[in-house]
Scaffold this active site. Structure first.
Site, PDB file in Angstrom:
ATOM      1  N   GLY A   1       1.034  -0.971  -0.140  1.00 22.79           N
ATOM      2  CA  GLY A   1      -0.147  -0.162   0.155  1.00 22.79           C
ATOM      3  C   GLY A   1       0.559   1.392   0.094  1.00 22.79           C
ATOM      4  O   GLY A   1       2.111   1.491  -0.461  1.00 22.79           O
ATOM      5  N   SER A   2       0.602   2.424   0.772  1.00 27.01           N
ATOM      6  CA  SER A   2       0.693   3.794   0.537  1.00 27.01           C
ATOM      7  C   SER A   2       2.154   3.950   0.788  1.00 27.01           C
ATOM      8  O   SER A   2       3.018   4.708  -0.008  1.00 27.01           O
ATOM      9  CB  SER A   2      -0.081   4.310   1.434  1.00 27.01           C
ATOM     10  OG  SER A   2      -1.453   4.356   0.781  1.00 27.01           O
TER      11      SER A   2
END
Lengths: 588, 365
Positions: free
Chosen positions: A312-313
């Site tokens: 993810g981020s």
């Protein structure tokens, strides 16, 4: 001609009959005539070699706190040939030990076909029961209380995934290790450090040459060789940090890894759910162990090393690193986020429905803007992204000594063609740019990613063991930090990433506000990843934190399964950890 | 090949005897290997059952095959085992200080065992084809030379017991075939005169074994230990024995090599004189059947093959039990169908299968 052969066969037959007669006569003489004399000799002359197991080495944390050592266990041992009244014996033992008679009978019957061998009926019965049994000794012939060393883990489930546990050697392990001096019924490390360093921890068993009588009881000791205790091991683990993380993850399924970026020391490694190794070390009662082994939540799995999750981020940091170091963009490069990103027929969205507006790199990191990194990803391209991901150690095992490490996955064109059987689409690059799609990392890899940023391009090999010390007190081996990767990336780029991460935690509207510390500056990056298509599957929440930001001493990666979001669930835990690890009181 | 015909003419008595002995043998292996299995994790009993079943299948298959077709390939088969024996000298696996095993596929096999089969095939072939020369020296010397090659290779491993068994088997078959007794006795005399010279070729441990045989009390804790413990085991078994899995000599691990060379001591300790008589009676029954097969067979090859089978089996039984009881020096030979071992068990069942084939095909010639 054939007649002569038959005749000679008859001569052969006569020979056999004669020899058979000699043998029968000899046996008759030995067994019937002299039988009693030989029986007497059988009762007398016996020498047996008995192994004395060595006390296992102690495992300490980095500050010398004991994590695993040995304590005496009071075991009830039955000598079957001496038992006079089995029913009464079982009844008495059942009331003292608080165990059902069926259970004791079953245990005793397991060894029925070895009538001369003492049976360990119950292990670790506690000092009270042991004292009562000792007192009742004369009334209970055949019962013996023995004191044996048993492995003990004072911190129970807290460090278990890193530390591991010991258990009886399995037939399969035995076949493999027979030549290394292991025997049946030996204890052996089953997981973690206990397994990886078993040959140092186990020591060398001693032996006793005993003269025993007909039933196998010792008459006298003929010779004695002391066992050599195992080596002691000092870990890099900080049990204080480990306890904090274990407590913070209490309610969650997930994992957390804390490392010192300056040398690769693993300060804490938590995987939840966990289990108490003290339940597994005695093979006598299987029920407790069965419960652990069959738990559907898989407490034995080490999520911190084996769990593979989309990053993810936090992967946006790798994107920024790729773009800046390949001069595709500069920190000043801006993109306009309107909340949606159109690519052919598909629409990719930012997590903020209205969009973030015009952002530069640091703002994009701070707000974790998807649109900015979609744009960056398309400009950089999948090759450069996957090359950089590999260069910082993602997609491969770190080479940790303990078993069970997964390598994660860095997708690229060749991989997709081979495994999925499709070409690489631009949409795949878009997904990759925000750390989703096929990309997978382990929590340990996430922490390593934080380390290489914190340490400005130098990544150390994760280190678990600091040193090993022999029972005589000599240092056998000192594990020095080993550089695993060194990236040639200009200093300003690292500063840029770190400044972005500081803003995540310390500025208004940053996605990691909850991780802030009142005194020292924490830098961080949150992440929220969608696991499956139906939303009820929940999401995984990440937080990657490092502190103090100007010269990081700790990197922490946390993942929580089935959470709502990184900023909401994972960031507060990272903050709590930092506040307790860098105790506020120390700064006042 | 008419299977029904073979079944009709099969010697069921021999088959029953072999099955009985196999059952007793696996039970004895179970007991003798109990402690060893617990200590090493190797399931001796399970392996032995697998080998027994495989061997019995080979026994049945061979009894349906015309033994003359097997004997016709005797020299080729003997060449194969000799090749394996040579291979062992060059690249064999060393275990317990001796190179006897070779890895074939996933198995370790002992070619010296299979050499016993090819020896009797070779003897049956040569002595029946060259029967016209039976009054000559060559009728004795050539087979002796053929037997000496594998025997010397086995001696080199070193496996004294197996190498020595080649001598009585070879001379015995030559004798049955009609070789001149005078010549055979001359050869034995020469060998006896050469015996002191052989002494220098023996390894030290073999020498001590022989010395200890002469006086077991010479070194009761060292080399004489095995014989002494074996005698105590046998003697203390008494008339009825101490019961299965209850022999102290066996279960407390005082008997070395008890699942192989000294398994008879385990049987004697746990089953007593009565058990020994039972085992010996089954052996006697099997030998009786083998002699009947030999007498009923109408042509020379079959007769010699059976004679060879009897000599190999009886040699092992006689020497093994004599060794356990202290009547003969401990040179290390298995007890047929009772001792633990894959190559060994399969070898004996192949030999018995060949003899069964002689019976099943007795009306063909």
């Amino acid at each position: 001609m054939k007649k002569s052969i038959d005749a000679r066969l008859r001569i052969l037959a006569i020979f056999l009959v004669i020899w058979g007669g000699v043998i029968v006569a000899t046996l008759w003489y030995m067994q019937v005539v002299k039988g009693e004399k030989y029986q007497e000799r059988a009762v007398r002359n016996r020498v047996r070699l008995v192994r004395i197991s060595a006390p296992r080495g102690t495992i300490f944390d980095r500050n010398g706190v004991v994590l695993a050592d040995n304590r005496p266990s009071f075991d009830v041992v039955i000598n079957p040939t001496e038992v006079e009244d089995r029913e009464r014996l079982i009844a008495t033992l059942s009331s003292i030990l608080n165990l059902s008679p069926e259970r004791l009978n079953r245990r005793l019957d397991t060894f029925r076909d070895r009538p001369f061998e003492p049976v360990r009926l119950a292990a670790d019965i506690g000092i009270v029961a042991a004292t009562i049994l000792e007192e009742k000794g004369p009334e209970l012939p055949g019962v013996d209380v023995q004191v044996n060393p048993i492995r003990s883990y004072p911190y129970g489930e807290v460090p278990v995934h890193l530390l591991g546990y010991v258990g009886q050697i399995s037939p399969r392990e035995l076949v493999k290790l027979k030549d290394s001096g292991y025997r049946a019924q030996d204890d052996i490390g089953k997981m973690g450090v206990e397994e990886a360093y078993d040959r140092y921890l186990r020591g060398e068993p001693g032996a006793e040459q005993l003269q025993v009588d007909a039933r196998g009881y010792r008459d006298k000791v003929l010779s004695h060789k002391e066992p050599r205790p195992g080596d002691d091991i000092y870990l890099t683990l900080d049990i204080r940090a480990q306890e904090i993380l274990e407590e913070l993850l209490e309610e969650w399924n997930g994992a957390a890894v804390a490392m010192d970026p300056r040398n690769g020391d693993l300060l804490a490694l938590v995987s939840h759910p966990s289990f108490d190794p003290n339940l597994l070390i005695r093979p006598v009662w299987k029920e407790d162990a069965e419960r652990v082994f069959s738990d559907p939540e898989a407490p034995l799995m080490n999520r911190a090393l084996s769990g593979e999750y989309p990053p993810g981020s936090p992967f946006k940091l790798v994107m920024a690193l790729t773009a800046l170091s390949s001069r595709v963009s500069t920190p000043k490069t801006t993109f306009d986020c309107r909340g949606v990103f159109l690519l052919g027929e598909s629409t990719f969205r930012c997590w903020l429905p209205g969009g973030h507006g015009e952002l530069d790199l640091q703002q994009a990191i701070k707000h974790s803007c998807n649109i900015y990194f979609y744009n960056l990803g398309l400009e950089v391209g999948v090759e450069r992204i996957s090359k950089m991901a590999r260069a910082i150690g993602l997609g491969e095992r770190s080479g940790l000594e303990i078993r069970g490490e997964s390598g994660g996955l860095i997708p690229d064109r060749a991989w997709k063609k081979k495994i999925i059987g499709e070409s690489w689409y631009t949409g795949d690059t878009v997904n990759l740019s925000i750390g989703q799609g096929y990309l997978l990392v382990t929590p340990l890899q996430m922490a390593s990613m934080g380390c290489i940023i914190a340490n400005r391009g130098t990544l150390y090999q994760p280190r678990i063991v600091k040193r090993m010390i022999s029972p005589e007190g000599e240092i056998i081996k000192e594990f020095e930090p080993v550089i695993r990767k060194k990236l040639d990336v200009p200093e300003e780029i690292w500063s840029e990433l770190l400044s972005g991460m500081v803003r995540v935690v310390n500025e208004e509207h940053g996605t990691g506000r909850a991780a802030a510390h009142p005194v020292i500056t924490v830098a961080g990056k949150s992440g929220t990843v969608q696991v499956g298509t139906p939303p009820e599957y929940g999401k995984h929440a990440w937080f990657l934190a490092l502190a103090p930001a100007d010269n990081p001493e700790v990197v922490l990666a946390i993942i929580l399964e089935d959470a709502e979001s990184g900023p909401r669930d994972a960031a507060p835990l990272a903050g709590e950890f930092m506040r307790r690890y860098f105790n506020v009181l120390e700064f006042q | 090949m008419n299977i029904l015909r073979v079944l009709k003419y099969l010697d069921w008595f021999l088959l029953v005897g072999v099955l009985l002995l196999s059952v007793i043998g696996t039970m004895a292996v179970y007991s003798a290997s109990y402690q060893l299995s617990a200590a090493s994790g190797i399931l001796y009993f399970k392996r032995q059952v697998i080998w027994m079943v495989a061997g019995l299948l080979l026994f049945l298959i061979l009894s349906a095959v015309d033994y003359r077709k097997v004997v016709a390939h005797a020299y080729f088969l003997a060449g194969c085992t000799t090749f394996l024996l040579v291979a062992i000298v060059i690249l064999g696996e060393t275990r317990f200080g001796a190179r006897r095993w070779i890895q074939i596929g996933g198995f370790t096999v002992q070619p010296s065992e299979f050499a016993k089969i090819t020896l009797i095939l070779m003897l049956a072939r040569f002595l029946s084809v060259k029967v016209d020369r039976r009054r000559r020296w060559s009728y004795i010397l050539l087979p002796c030379l053929m037997a000496a090659i594998p025997a010397l290779l086995i001696l080199k491993q070193p496996d004294l017991g197996t190498a020595l068994i080649f001598l009585p088997v070879t001379l015995g078959v030559i004798f049955v075939a009609g070789g001149r007794l005078k010549y055979i006795l001359i050869i034995l005399l020469i060998l006896a005169l050469l015996a002191p010279a052989f002494w220098f070729f023996l390894k030290d441990y073999q020498k001590t074994r022989l010395l200890v045989f002469i006086n077991p009390d010479l070194d009761p804790s060292g080399a004489g230990y095995t014989i002494l413990q074996s005698k105590i085991a046998i003697g203390s078994g008494g008339i009825w024995g101490k019961g299965w899995l209850a022999g102290t000599q066996n279960m407390l691990s005082f008997l070395p090599e008890r699942q192989t060379d000294f398994i008879f001591s385990v049987v004697a300790e746990e089953w007593g004189f009565a058990g020994c008589l039972l085992v010996l009676a089954i052996y006697a029954f099997i030998f009786l059947r083998l002699f009947i097969i030999g007498w009923k067979c109408r042509e020379m090859t079959g007769k010699l093959l059976v004679a060879g089978g009897i000599l190999v089996l009886a040699g092992h039984v006689g020497i093994n039990i004599g060794m356990a009881a202290g009547l003969l020096p401990a040179t290390g030979l298995p007890l047929p169908l009772i001792s633990y071992g894959g190559s060994v068990t399969i070898t004996f069942l192949i030999i018995l299968g060949l003899c069964e084939s002689v019976y099943a095909h007795r009306y063909y010639y």
